[in-house]
Design an enzyme around this catalytic site. Sequence first.
Site, PDB file in Angstrom:
ATOM      1  CE  LYS A 114      -3.859  -2.292   2.405  1.00  0.00           C
ATOM      2  NZ  LYS A 114      -4.796  -2.197   3.544  1.00  0.00           N
ATOM      3  CE1 TYR A 122      -9.170  -2.963   0.498  1.00  0.00           C
ATOM      4  CE2 TYR A 122      -8.539  -0.869  -0.489  1.00  0.00           C
ATOM      5  CZ  TYR A 122      -8.210  -2.006   0.228  1.00  0.00           C
ATOM      6  OH  TYR A 122      -6.919  -2.184   0.686  1.00  0.00           O
ATOM      7  CG  ASN A 173      -3.559  -2.643   6.988  1.00  0.00           C
ATOM      8  OD1 ASN A 173      -3.409  -2.163   5.869  1.00  0.00           O
ATOM      9  ND2 ASN A 173      -4.624  -3.340   7.340  1.00  0.00           N
ATOM     10  CG  HIS A 208      -5.106  -6.073  -0.587  1.00  0.00           C
ATOM     11  ND1 HIS A 208      -6.327  -6.103   0.048  1.00  0.00           N
ATOM     12  CD2 HIS A 208      -5.193  -6.938  -1.638  1.00  0.00           C
ATOM     13  CE1 HIS A 208      -7.120  -6.946  -0.597  1.00  0.00           C
ATOM     14  NE2 HIS A 208      -6.454  -7.464  -1.622  1.00  0.00           N
ATOM     15  CD  GLU A 214      -8.711  -8.868  -3.808  1.00  0.00           C
ATOM     16  OE1 GLU A 214      -7.551  -9.264  -3.555  1.00  0.00           O
ATOM     17  OE2 GLU A 214      -9.573  -8.687  -2.923  1.00  0.00           O
TER      18      GLU A 214
HETATM   19  P1  DAT Z   1      -7.743  -7.014   5.286  1.00  0.00           P
HETATM   20  O1  DAT Z   1      -6.949  -5.908   4.635  1.00  0.00           O
HETATM   21  O2  DAT Z   1      -6.980  -7.641   6.419  1.00  0.00           O
HETATM   22  O3  DAT Z   1      -8.283  -8.012   4.297  1.00  0.00           O
HETATM   23  P2  DAT Z   1     -10.447  -5.965   5.420  1.00  0.00           P
HETATM   24  O4  DAT Z   1     -10.658  -6.538   4.062  1.00  0.00           O
HETATM   25  O5  DAT Z   1     -11.433  -6.290   6.484  1.00  0.00           O
HETATM   26  O6  DAT Z   1      -8.997  -6.324   5.986  1.00  0.00           O
HETATM   27  O7  DAT Z   1     -10.390  -4.374   5.313  1.00  0.00           O
HETATM   28  C1  DAT Z   1      -9.727  -3.754   4.231  1.00  0.00           C
HETATM   29  C2  DAT Z   1      -8.929  -2.598   4.769  1.00  0.00           C
HETATM   30  O8  DAT Z   1      -9.821  -1.632   5.333  1.00  0.00           O
HETATM   31  C3  DAT Z   1      -7.972  -2.948   5.902  1.00  0.00           C
HETATM   32  O9  DAT Z   1      -6.731  -3.427   5.426  1.00  0.00           O
HETATM   33  C4  DAT Z   1      -7.853  -1.664   6.620  1.00  0.00           C
HETATM   34  C5  DAT Z   1      -9.228  -1.044   6.481  1.00  0.00           C
HETATM   35  N1  DAT Z   1     -10.072  -1.351   7.635  1.00  0.00           N
HETATM   36  C6  DAT Z   1     -10.663  -2.532   7.910  1.00  0.00           C
HETATM   37  N2  DAT Z   1     -11.361  -2.473   9.050  1.00  0.00           N
HETATM   38  C7  DAT Z   1     -11.215  -1.203   9.502  1.00  0.00           C
HETATM   39  C8  DAT Z   1     -11.696  -0.495  10.638  1.00  0.00           C
HETATM   40  N3  DAT Z   1     -12.476  -1.076  11.548  1.00  0.00           N
HETATM   41  N4  DAT Z   1     -11.304   0.806  10.774  1.00  0.00           N
HETATM   42  C9  DAT Z   1     -10.531   1.404   9.864  1.00  0.00           C
HETATM   43  N5  DAT Z   1     -10.051   0.791   8.765  1.00  0.00           N
HETATM   44  C10 DAT Z   1     -10.393  -0.485   8.593  1.00  0.00           C
HETATM   45 MG    MG Z   2      -9.702  -7.809   2.823  1.00  0.00          MG
END
Ligand code: DAT
Ligand code: MG
Length: 149
Positions: free
Chosen positions: A9, A49, A112, A115, A126
């Site tokens: 990212k 997303y 974080n 991805h 994706e």
């Molecule tokens: P991942 O990236 O581990 O697959 P995800 O698909 O649930 O996680 O979410 C996509 C991204 O969105 C994640 O990397 C960071 C952001 N995100 C997820 N949950 C969040 C939250 N509760 N608050 C803020 N950002 C969040």
């Molecule tokens: Mg995800």
Amino acid sequence: MERTYLMVKPDGVQRGLVGQIISRFEQRGYKIVGLKMMQISRETAEKHYGEHAGKPFFNDLVNFITSGPVVAMVVEGKDVVSTAREMMGATNPLKAAPGTIRATYGVDVGRNIIHGSDSLESANREIAIFFRPEELVDYERAIDTWIYE
Ligand code: DAT
Ligand code: MG
């Protein structure tokens, strides 16, 4: 062999972590079959997303992922979808297991670093969003007999 979609990212790119992150997957034995730096458009980010549309963090997430270049890659290998997720660690870096990418480099959930596709179905979806078929390279590695029995 499975393929997964991984993406350093904008925070990972800005912090100079691209090489170290790619190295983790190479050193594990996984094969890079697609790799490029790109600036994601808002439209592509919203598509990628899409499952999070309507959630409170969606707008921040799209703003963040489009805030600078990313490094997109397709990585191939045995069980790579779930193993890459394990190597990344939990979504919230503060909850990620020690030694994982997110625990090693990150603190906040909105920064974080990486991805990774969460299932084979997501991976296929994706990969198709970010790579044209001709951008994925089929090649043999002599080292594979030392990685796979
Ligand atoms: P991942 O990236 O581990 O697959 P995800 O698909 O649930 O996680 O979410 C996509 C991204 O969105 C994640 O990397 C960071 C952001 N995100 C997820 N949950 C969040 C939250 N509760 N608050 C803020 N950002 C969040
Ligand atoms: Mg995800």
